[in-house]
Write an enzyme that holds these catalytic residues in place. Structure first.
Site, mmCIF file in Angstrom:
data_model
loop_
_atom_site.group_PDB
_atom_site.id
_atom_site.type_symbol
_atom_site.label_atom_id
_atom_site.label_comp_id
_atom_site.label_asym_id
_atom_site.label_seq_id
_atom_site.Cartn_x
_atom_site.Cartn_y
_atom_site.Cartn_z
ATOM 1 N N LYS A 105 -4.073 -8.258 -2.812
ATOM 2 C CA LYS A 105 -2.777 -7.815 -3.351
ATOM 3 C C LYS A 105 -1.682 -8.000 -2.299
ATOM 4 O O LYS A 105 -0.583 -8.411 -2.592
ATOM 5 C CB LYS A 105 -2.822 -6.360 -3.807
ATOM 6 C CG LYS A 105 -1.499 -5.963 -4.444
ATOM 7 C CD LYS A 105 -1.599 -4.708 -5.189
ATOM 8 C CE LYS A 105 -0.949 -3.514 -4.602
ATOM 9 N NZ LYS A 105 0.095 -3.511 -3.691
ATOM 10 N N ASP A 106 -2.026 -7.685 -1.033
ATOM 11 C CA ASP A 106 -1.088 -7.941 0.067
ATOM 12 C C ASP A 106 -1.372 -9.349 0.582
ATOM 13 O O ASP A 106 -1.902 -9.537 1.688
ATOM 14 C CB ASP A 106 -1.291 -6.900 1.171
ATOM 15 C CG ASP A 106 -0.958 -5.509 0.683
ATOM 16 O OD1 ASP A 106 0.205 -5.258 0.382
ATOM 17 O OD2 ASP A 106 -1.887 -4.688 0.563
ATOM 18 N N LEU B 268 -6.601 6.777 -1.005
ATOM 19 C CA LEU B 268 -7.456 5.673 -1.461
ATOM 20 C C LEU B 268 -7.632 5.656 -2.978
ATOM 21 O O LEU B 268 -7.698 6.704 -3.622
ATOM 22 C CB LEU B 268 -8.827 5.793 -0.786
ATOM 23 C CG LEU B 268 -8.790 5.870 0.752
ATOM 24 C CD1 LEU B 268 -10.205 6.032 1.311
ATOM 25 C CD2 LEU B 268 -8.116 4.651 1.351
ATOM 26 N N MET C 201 -4.281 2.759 4.756
ATOM 27 C CA MET C 201 -3.322 3.814 5.079
ATOM 28 C C MET C 201 -3.626 5.053 4.240
ATOM 29 O O MET C 201 -2.761 5.919 4.060
ATOM 30 C CB MET C 201 -1.893 3.328 4.842
ATOM 31 C CG MET C 201 -1.527 2.190 5.791
ATOM 32 S SD MET C 201 0.223 2.100 6.154
ATOM 33 C CE MET C 201 0.897 1.909 4.530
ATOM 34 N N HIS D 182 -9.158 0.178 -2.859
ATOM 35 C CA HIS D 182 -9.789 0.422 -1.555
ATOM 36 C C HIS D 182 -11.306 0.558 -1.720
ATOM 37 O O HIS D 182 -12.084 0.078 -0.899
ATOM 38 C CB HIS D 182 -9.263 1.727 -0.937
ATOM 39 C CG HIS D 182 -7.797 1.732 -0.649
ATOM 40 N ND1 HIS D 182 -6.915 2.509 -1.350
ATOM 41 C CD2 HIS D 182 -7.069 1.054 0.264
ATOM 42 C CE1 HIS D 182 -5.689 2.319 -0.876
ATOM 43 N NE2 HIS D 182 -5.748 1.437 0.098
ATOM 44 N N SER E 164 -1.267 2.652 -3.874
ATOM 45 C CA SER E 164 -1.005 4.067 -3.576
ATOM 46 C C SER E 164 0.409 4.430 -4.013
ATOM 47 O O SER E 164 0.702 5.571 -4.346
ATOM 48 C CB SER E 164 -1.167 4.330 -2.073
ATOM 49 O OG SER E 164 -2.447 3.918 -1.653
HETATM 50 O O1 PAF Z 1 -2.691 -2.786 3.918
HETATM 51 C C1 PAF Z 1 -2.547 -1.693 4.491
HETATM 52 O O2 PAF Z 1 -2.865 -0.626 3.955
HETATM 53 C C2 PAF Z 1 -1.954 -1.664 5.896
HETATM 54 O O3 PAF Z 1 -0.948 -2.615 6.034
HETATM 55 C C3 PAF Z 1 -3.021 -1.826 6.999
HETATM 56 C C4 PAF Z 1 -3.690 -3.183 6.949
HETATM 57 C C5 PAF Z 1 -4.056 -0.735 6.869
HETATM 58 C C6 PAF Z 1 -2.357 -1.676 8.371
HETATM 59 O O4 PAF Z 1 -1.766 -0.443 8.539
#
Ligand code: PAF
Length: 280
Positions: free
Chosen positions: A149-150, A34, A31, A38, A186
């Site tokens: 992290k996610d 960065l 998103m 990232h 971010s």
């Molecule tokens: O992890 C993220 O930044 C967002 O959830 C993604 C995977 C780019 C989807 O919008």
């Protein structure tokens, strides 16, 4: 300068050309805004594929009505420099209208999206799965890269890819941290200096919990209590959740004797931060 592509047609032109030349393609969905986290995904994608698309799209459908879609930080010029430095081939930076042209279709994964972040963000993962499916269909990558992290997002995407037979390898990459332990995000830019200090309670609490497990503690209740106590000792912190779940089902476990994910979400002031660790 690296091409910043705004339309789906243009992305497809690039990808079709690469495919005709027999090249492999990696996708790093982001998103934007960065950071080093990232960058580590892009560097890995560049090492493992001939060409790499970085998508840079603040996806409106994954934000709830009272969340930070409008204020989410954006800086496409800085993102372009980082992508170029990391060796990406193109950036896909569409407007919402390009991605959602009167769309009526959503992709959602059941069960594993209802706990953890899904409890307070009930529409979030359908938004993520829908946009990631669209990106997969637009770019048709060989591999796609997501951060650990996610952790719940990674688990949900792996399940979606399996269930919908996407022919794409999902590569999970380790959490990147600041020197003092704060996981890169971010959203860290929202933190004041005082909040930035307070935010260290996330990584500190997880370190404590991990050590307890490594030292032989099997009781989820005890580990969760220790993590909560460490966070609660920080006055600017407010716990959203602290959970220890089985890595495959994301269901809470009472005893730690299977691979587990310890995941937390904590408000520091108004900013909601997440962090986690895995014990295989
Ligand atoms: O992890 C993220 O930044 C967002 O959830 C993604 C995977 C780019 C989807 O919008």
């Amino acid at each position: 300068m690296i091409p910043v592509v705004k339309t789906i047609d243009e992305v497809r032109k690039y990808v079709n050309e690469w495919r005709r030349a027999g090249k492999t393609v990696g996708l790093v969905p982001t998103m934007g805004y960065l950071h080093e986290g990232h960058r580590s995904l892009i560097v890995r994608a560049v090492a493992e594929n001939d060409c790499v698309v970085v998508s840079d799209f603040v996806n409106p459908t994954q934000f709830g009505p009272n969340e930070d879609f409008e204020s989410y930080p954006r800086d496409i010029n800085a993102d372009a420099s980082l992508c170029e430095g990391a060796g990406a081939s193109i950036i896909f930076n569409p407007e919402p209208e390009e991605m959602y042209d009167n769309a009526l279709t959503t992709v959602s994964v059941a069960e594993i999206t209802s706990g953890l972040c899904g409890k307070t963000r009930p529409t979030h993962f359908a938004g993520v799965c829908t946009v990631v499916s669209k990106l997969f269909n637009i770019v048709k990558p060989d591999r796609a890269y997501f951060g650990q992290k996610d952790a719940q997002q990674l688990c949900v995407i792996r399940k979606m890819v399996k269930d919908l037979n996407f022919d794409i390898e999902i590569v999970g990459c380790p959490i990147v941290r600041e020197e003092d332990g704060l996981a890169k995000s971010s959203r860290n830019t929202y933190l004041s200096e005082e909040e930035r200090q307070a935010a260290l309670c996330l990584s500190r609490s997880l370190k404590k919990g991990r050590k307890m497990i490594e030292d032989g503690e099997h009781s989820t209740e005890k580990v969760i209590a220790a993590i909560r106590a460490e966070i609660e000792s920080e006055k600017l912190a407010k716990i959203d959740y602290v959970e220890i779940v089985a890595l495959d089902t994301l269901k809470p476990v009472s005893e730690i004797n299977v691979p587990v994910l310890a995941a937390i979400a904590v408000y520091i002031g108004k900013t909601r931060l997440i962090d986690n660790f895995i014990i295989e």
